[in-house]
Design an enzyme around this catalytic site. Structure first.
Site, PDB file in Angstrom:
ATOM      1  N   TYR A  58       0.844  -1.202   0.000  1.00 34.12           N
ATOM      2  CA  TYR A  58       0.000   0.000   0.000  1.00 34.12           C
ATOM      3  C   TYR A  58       0.879   1.252   0.000  1.00 34.12           C
ATOM      4  O   TYR A  58       1.571   1.540   0.982  1.00 34.12           O
ATOM      5  CB  TYR A  58      -0.947   0.037   1.201  1.00 34.12           C
ATOM      6  CG  TYR A  58      -1.957  -1.088   1.268  1.00 34.12           C
ATOM      7  CD1 TYR A  58      -2.268  -1.859   0.154  1.00 34.12           C
ATOM      8  CD2 TYR A  58      -2.616  -1.387   2.452  1.00 34.12           C
ATOM      9  CE1 TYR A  58      -3.193  -2.895   0.220  1.00 34.12           C
ATOM     10  CE2 TYR A  58      -3.547  -2.416   2.527  1.00 34.12           C
ATOM     11  CZ  TYR A  58      -3.824  -3.165   1.403  1.00 34.12           C
ATOM     12  OH  TYR A  58      -4.745  -4.190   1.478  1.00 34.12           O
ATOM     13  N   PRO A 198     -15.609  -4.263   2.476  1.00 37.45           N
ATOM     14  CA  PRO A 198     -16.911  -4.654   3.036  1.00 37.45           C
ATOM     15  C   PRO A 198     -18.051  -3.737   2.595  1.00 37.45           C
ATOM     16  O   PRO A 198     -19.218  -4.094   2.719  1.00 37.45           O
ATOM     17  CB  PRO A 198     -16.684  -4.543   4.550  1.00 37.45           C
ATOM     18  CG  PRO A 198     -15.608  -3.514   4.694  1.00 37.45           C
ATOM     19  CD  PRO A 198     -14.704  -3.719   3.511  1.00 37.45           C
ATOM     20  N   GLY A 206     -24.583   3.956  -1.161  1.00 35.68           N
ATOM     21  CA  GLY A 206     -25.707   4.617  -1.829  1.00 35.68           C
ATOM     22  C   GLY A 206     -25.375   6.039  -2.236  1.00 35.68           C
ATOM     23  O   GLY A 206     -26.237   6.804  -2.675  1.00 35.68           O
TER      24      GLY A 206
HETATM   25  N1  LIG Z   1      -6.188  -8.311   1.060  1.00 38.75           N
HETATM   26  C1  LIG Z   1      -6.537  -7.736  -0.063  1.00 38.75           C
HETATM   27  O1  LIG Z   1      -6.271  -8.215  -1.169  1.00 38.75           O
HETATM   28  C2  LIG Z   1      -7.284  -6.424   0.029  1.00 38.75           C
HETATM   29  C3  LIG Z   1      -7.887  -5.874  -1.127  1.00 38.75           C
HETATM   30  C4  LIG Z   1      -8.597  -4.680  -0.988  1.00 38.75           C
HETATM   31  C5  LIG Z   1      -8.690  -4.055   0.263  1.00 38.75           C
HETATM   32  N2  LIG Z   1      -8.057  -4.603   1.349  1.00 38.75           N
HETATM   33  C6  LIG Z   1      -8.135  -3.957   2.686  1.00 38.75           C
HETATM   34  O2  LIG Z   1      -9.481  -3.717   3.027  1.00 38.75           O
HETATM   35  C7  LIG Z   1      -9.691  -2.341   3.317  1.00 38.75           C
HETATM   36  C8  LIG Z   1     -11.083  -1.940   2.919  1.00 38.75           C
HETATM   37  O3  LIG Z   1     -11.370  -2.236   1.561  1.00 38.75           O
HETATM   38  P1  LIG Z   1     -11.579  -1.112   0.450  1.00 38.75           P
HETATM   39  O4  LIG Z   1     -10.955   0.130   0.905  1.00 38.75           O
HETATM   40  O5  LIG Z   1     -11.175  -1.721  -0.848  1.00 38.75           O
HETATM   41  O6  LIG Z   1     -13.173  -0.945   0.352  1.00 38.75           O
HETATM   42  P2  LIG Z   1     -14.318  -0.493   1.370  1.00 38.75           P
HETATM   43  O7  LIG Z   1     -13.841  -0.505   2.745  1.00 38.75           O
HETATM   44  O8  LIG Z   1     -15.501  -1.288   1.002  1.00 38.75           O
HETATM   45  O9  LIG Z   1     -14.606   1.018   0.882  1.00 38.75           O
HETATM   46  C9  LIG Z   1     -13.900   2.100   1.409  1.00 38.75           C
HETATM   47  C10 LIG Z   1     -14.478   3.394   0.861  1.00 38.75           C
HETATM   48  O10 LIG Z   1     -15.878   3.468   1.122  1.00 38.75           O
HETATM   49  C11 LIG Z   1     -16.246   4.798   1.471  1.00 38.75           C
HETATM   50  N3  LIG Z   1     -16.789   4.758   2.854  1.00 38.75           N
HETATM   51  C12 LIG Z   1     -16.198   4.233   3.958  1.00 38.75           C
HETATM   52  N4  LIG Z   1     -16.972   4.363   5.037  1.00 38.75           N
HETATM   53  C13 LIG Z   1     -18.093   4.972   4.628  1.00 38.75           C
HETATM   54  C14 LIG Z   1     -19.286   5.393   5.292  1.00 38.75           C
HETATM   55  N5  LIG Z   1     -19.468   5.185   6.596  1.00 38.75           N
HETATM   56  N6  LIG Z   1     -20.241   6.010   4.556  1.00 38.75           N
HETATM   57  C15 LIG Z   1     -20.077   6.218   3.216  1.00 38.75           C
HETATM   58  N7  LIG Z   1     -18.968   5.843   2.541  1.00 38.75           N
HETATM   59  C16 LIG Z   1     -17.990   5.222   3.240  1.00 38.75           C
HETATM   60  C17 LIG Z   1     -14.991   5.644   1.375  1.00 38.75           C
HETATM   61  O11 LIG Z   1     -14.888   6.166   0.052  1.00 38.75           O
HETATM   62  P3  LIG Z   1     -15.558   7.578  -0.436  1.00 38.75           P
HETATM   63  O12 LIG Z   1     -15.853   8.402   0.768  1.00 38.75           O
HETATM   64  O13 LIG Z   1     -14.494   8.197  -1.312  1.00 38.75           O
HETATM   65  O14 LIG Z   1     -16.752   7.162  -1.217  1.00 38.75           O
HETATM   66  C18 LIG Z   1     -13.894   4.602   1.570  1.00 38.75           C
HETATM   67  O15 LIG Z   1     -12.645   4.957   1.003  1.00 38.75           O
HETATM   68  C19 LIG Z   1      -8.546  -1.614   2.569  1.00 38.75           C
HETATM   69  O16 LIG Z   1      -8.266  -0.349   3.118  1.00 38.75           O
HETATM   70  C20 LIG Z   1      -7.427  -2.597   2.767  1.00 38.75           C
HETATM   71  O17 LIG Z   1      -6.843  -2.448   4.052  1.00 38.75           O
HETATM   72  C21 LIG Z   1      -7.384  -5.777   1.243  1.00 38.75           C
END
Ligand SMILES: NC(=O)c1ccc[n+]([C@@H]2O[C@H](COP(=O)([O-])OP(=O)(O)OC[C@H]3O[C@@H](n4cnc5c(N)ncnc54)[C@H](OP(=O)(O)O)[C@@H]3O)[C@@H](O)[C@H]2O)c1
Length: 322
Positions: A58, A198, A206
């Site tokens: 990252y 998640p 939304g």
């Molecule tokens: N192991 C792996 O291969 C792998 C792959 C992917 C991710 N990960 C890990 O998982 C973590 C989470 O996954 P992700 O970042 O891909 O997706 P995510 O957690 O599903 O989405 C994060 C995004 O959702 C929005 N968000 C977060 N909380 C919110 C809320 N309460 N209300 C409205 N919007 C909200 C924000 O974007 P906006 O505000 O810009 O809309 C945020 O950047 C990563 O940071 C990483 O540590 C691991």
């Protein structure tokens, strides 16, 4: 905050913090985000979050540095989880990379050290030899894997000769694969499924629609944000809103509560601001009624996005504007 009902050296909160966004240009949050990232971490600590997930890949080490600095003296109190990107995960390489990650994080040991993805060529017997040596000298507490199928997770455990505590996989209302076998295994064997993306990278908030898609390279490459799929998600978002209204909550919080119903699942949403972090932490306290859960399951099943090969030309068109 709620915690996983398992015997671990430090409690593991049901909501953790994902930090891919930290120091990673591809999320498009700009250079000022570093300061906000530190505020998100500090607020997470206040709210009882104990699981902080990063990876050497990252921001090419920047996420680990930002997270370690923001945790400061609280580093020792929480579960610091990082990952090796396993290009050539031979035992000595695994050991050297763990030392480098711990140094960037400023920790004496990594509470959870995960293999970011299965290596198609190098067997886990080799990788886990390195992990075992790291555990033996106390540099690594628990070993985890990521993006592993059940068979390979169990093989990794046999190779380590100890529990591989967690498997970090994509799991959300729009990616429910882990419900088939990984979660049942975690429950039966006392392991943890760490749900990444998640919120479907914000799809389930939304907040986005066909006229208002998110920016940034990560989500431009995610087929869920194609206009067709945002359109197809309308019903699912409407159901999330309906349940959310009954709890005085937001769709994102309900999407997280859906996952956390499983005792051995923790979710690690990323956050673009402190308020999101607060809402995500609060989602751990939401208990869905059986009929609400059933409605969410039905809505999730009815969502049929265009994915895989069929999505590729559309993603290219969306990117090139042609
Ligand atoms: N192991 C792996 O291969 C792998 C792959 C992917 C991710 N990960 C890990 O998982 C973590 C989470 O996954 P992700 O970042 O891909 O997706 P995510 O957690 O599903 O989405 C994060 C995004 O959702 C929005 N968000 C977060 N909380 C919110 C809320 N309460 N209300 C409205 N919007 C909200 C924000 O974007 P906006 O505000 O810009 O809309 C945020 O950047 C990563 O940071 C990483 O540590 C691991």
């Amino acid at each position: 905050m709620r915690y996983v009902p398992l015997d671990t050296p430090k409690p593991i909160s049901k909501i953790g913090l994902g930090t891919w966004q930290f120091g990673s240009r591809e999320w498009g949050y700009g250079p000022d985000f570093e300061q906000r990232a530190a505020q998100i971490v500090r607020r997470a600590l206040d709210l009882g979050v104990t699981l902080f997930d990063t990876a050497e890949i990252y921001g090419f080490g920047r996420s680990e540095r930002i997270l370690g600095a923001a945790l400061g003296d609280d580093r020792a109190k929480v579960v610091v989880a990082s990952k090796i990107f396993p290009v050539l995960p031979l035992a000595p390489v695994v050991q050297q990379r763990a030392v480098a990650s711990a140094a960037r994080l400023g920790v004496a040991g990594l509470d959870l050290y995960q293999v970011h993805q299965p290596n198609p060529v190098v067997a886990d017997t080799t990788t886990m030899r390195g992990m075992r040596a790291l555990q033996d000298v106390g540099l690594v507490g628990e070993v985890g894997v990521s993006n592993y199928g059940l068979r390979r997770w169990r093989f990794a455990e046999a190779a380590l000769g100890r529990r591989v505590l967690s498997n970090q996989v994509r799991y959300s209302m729009v990616d429910r694969g882990p419900e088939k076998d990984l979660i049942p295994y975690a429950e039966q064997a006392g392991r943890i499924v760490i749900a990444y993306s998640p919120l479907g990278q914000g799809f389930l908030s939304g907040r986005y629609d066909a006229r208002n898609p998110p920016t940034g390279a990560v989500r431009r490459a995610n087929p869920y944000f194609l206009p067709e799929n945002l359109e197809r998600g309308t019903e699912l978002i409407a159901t999330l809103r309906e349940v959310a209204d009954a709890h005085d909550a937001t769709p994102s919080q309900i999407a997280l509560a859906y996952l956390l119903r499983h005792p051995n699942v923790v979710a690690i949403p990323g956050a673009s601001g402190v308020e999101q972090m607060e809402r995500n932490a609060a989602a751990a306290e939401i208990d869905l009624a059986d009929d609400e859960y059933a409605a969410l399951v039905t809505a999730a099943h009815a969502f049929r996005p265009i994915t895989g090969l069929a999505a590729v030309p559309k993603l290219i068109r969306a990117r090139t504007g042609r």
